[in-house]
Design an enzyme around this catalytic site. Sequence first.
Site, PDB file in Angstrom:
ATOM      1  NE  ARG A   1      39.345  57.286   5.114  1.00  0.00           N
ATOM      2  CZ  ARG A   1      39.111  57.614   6.398  1.00  0.00           C
ATOM      3  NH1 ARG A   1      38.015  57.201   6.971  1.00  0.00           N
ATOM      4  NH2 ARG A   1      39.967  58.351   7.083  1.00  0.00           N
ATOM      5  CB  THR A   2      45.147  53.712   3.382  1.00  0.00           C
ATOM      6  OG1 THR A   2      44.668  54.943   2.841  1.00  0.00           O
ATOM      7  CG2 THR A   2      46.206  53.133   2.455  1.00  0.00           C
TER       8      THR A   2
ATOM      9  CE  LYS B   1      63.587  49.233  20.996  1.00  0.00           C
ATOM     10  NZ  LYS B   1      63.752  47.747  20.947  1.00  0.00           N
TER      11      LYS B   1
ATOM     12  NE  ARG C   1      48.951  56.662   5.017  1.00  0.00           N
ATOM     13  CZ  ARG C   1      47.651  56.937   5.054  1.00  0.00           C
ATOM     14  NH1 ARG C   1      47.089  57.332   6.182  1.00  0.00           N
ATOM     15  NH2 ARG C   1      46.919  56.814   3.955  1.00  0.00           N
TER      16      ARG C   1
ATOM     17  CG  HIS D   1      47.301  58.246  -0.663  1.00  0.00           C
ATOM     18  ND1 HIS D   1      47.437  56.886  -0.866  1.00  0.00           N
ATOM     19  CD2 HIS D   1      46.509  58.380   0.441  1.00  0.00           C
ATOM     20  CE1 HIS D   1      46.762  56.237   0.055  1.00  0.00           C
ATOM     21  NE2 HIS D   1      46.193  57.121   0.870  1.00  0.00           N
TER      22      HIS D   1
END
Length: 307
Positions: A55-56, A86, A108, A136
């Site tokens: 969704r986000t 890495k 995120r 959030h």
Amino acid sequence: MGDFTHVLEAQQFPREWLEGFFPLVRSMKADVRCGGHTDLAGKRMMTVFYEPSTRTRASFESAMWLSGGIVSFATENAREFSSAVKGETLEDTIRILNGYHPHVIVLRYHEEGGAQRAAQISRVPIVNAGDGTGQHPTQALLDIFTIQEELGGIDGISIALVGDLNRGRTVRSLAYLLGKFEGIHIHLVSPPSLKIRQDMKDYLDRHHVPYEEHTDLREVADKVDVVYQTRTQWERGPQERDETSSFCRVNQEVLELMRPRAIIMHPLPRNEEIDPCIDSDPRAAYFRQAENGLYVRMALLKRILTG
């Protein structure tokens, strides 16, 4: 850069700003029905997600496209499919991406505080799209907007925050916004092992928001205007199952106890905590809530990038 240089936490939004923001969100909804707008033409957004997202990420990218902007770089599961594999640090990744001249970076991160770290060295706005068990904030914006739209107001509501309150970042962020309104009463419903953290209780106390703690949703289902259900955050560690002392599921029994005009919300994805038979009930607002995420993020990007 508009109202905010960075969007990092829910508490940065004053109530006055929220009340001015809601009409802009409604205008974005009307724009989408007409095919969108071109206010962000020439603007470039990067989405960098170290954790999975449906969704986000989809709503942010759709918001940019529907506003005439460009998604110039997008990565999913960056912990596995970027130079993080890495050993590249978050700070170095943000420095590199800044050099490619985006206008905004939506991030995120899998650890609390990741967005703050990125903001400290970024030359362009960072939008926190979720940082571990932290916050959030854009989810909180769409949640508070949904409450406003569904109930016609926010002051004076009673809400049950249900489920994994210890590790769920959405309930933390929403609680911060609820603290800005008057007459709010919060019922915290969770298994004993997943109670909300003390810092959130301290925040509610400072803002004079009364709250009660429960382990059984059925105790409060008839007392609230909103049931805000959340899933158990299994990916953030195990939880001891204690079915005898906890009932944190929305099913037909809970639905029959609820007020006729109350609503059920969920940030999604859901697991077993909402019975699918609930979906057809008009009080089930969670899919409307998810759709609001598009309009909220369109409005937020416009505020960030055009003022």
